[in-house]
Design a protein around this motif. Sequence first.
Motif, short mmCIF file in Angstrom:
data_model
loop_
_atom_site.label_atom_id
_atom_site.label_comp_id
_atom_site.label_asym_id
_atom_site.label_seq_id
_atom_site.Cartn_x
_atom_site.Cartn_y
_atom_site.Cartn_z
N SER A 179 37.87 53.21 51.02
CA SER A 179 38.52 52.02 51.58
C SER A 179 38.06 50.74 50.90
N GLY A 180 37.15 50.85 49.95
CA GLY A 180 36.65 49.69 49.22
C GLY A 180 35.44 49.03 49.85
N SER A 181 34.93 49.58 50.94
CA SER A 181 33.74 49.03 51.60
C SER A 181 32.48 49.42 50.84
N GLN A 182 31.55 48.50 50.77
CA GLN A 182 30.28 48.75 50.10
C GLN A 182 29.43 49.68 50.99
N GLN A 183 28.92 50.75 50.42
CA GLN A 183 28.09 51.71 51.14
C GLN A 183 26.76 51.87 50.41
N GLU A 184 25.75 52.34 51.14
CA GLU A 184 24.45 52.62 50.54
C GLU A 184 23.97 53.98 51.03
N LYS A 233 31.13 52.06 46.42
CA LYS A 233 32.27 51.70 47.26
C LYS A 233 32.96 52.96 47.72
N ASP A 234 33.27 53.03 49.01
CA ASP A 234 33.98 54.21 49.53
C ASP A 234 35.47 54.08 49.26
N ASN A 251 24.08 52.41 45.67
CA ASN A 251 25.16 51.63 46.25
C ASN A 251 26.48 52.07 45.62
#
Length: 147
Positions: free
Chosen positions: A44-49, A41-42, A39
Amino acid sequence: MARGFSKAIIVGNITRDPELRSTPSGAQVCSFSVAVNRNYKDSSGSQQESVSFIDCSAWGRAAEIIAQYAKKGSGILVSGRLEQRSWEDKEGQKRSRVEIVVEDFNFVGGGAGEGGGSSRGGNKASSQDVAPEDISDEPIDLSEIPF
């Protein structure tokens, strides 16, 4: 010249039931793949997996234990060396694969029939060893810890 060193440690879930085979000399080998999630954060601050799928092979007694007790979805910690294999497929294309050759492993998680085991046969505590009423809510005095 520098001496080489190869060590990998991963924790994840087995992606398919382990496959146990025997070599012509009678050695047992078990092949399986482990999904390792990450996990982050990209920008833009969005959580990614993201998920990586790591091929593993175990030999001997470790192969037998993994094939007997692990199944698709089982949690496992694997440590071992990285090894690259190369071959030619049926169409004559050169192929290669890097995999972990298992030197040690532990089952992790804890559903029925899974988790807690070790290739070294370590002792494990069961939930019956400590009753909840035996645990006090008082703070721990750190001066009593011997190390």
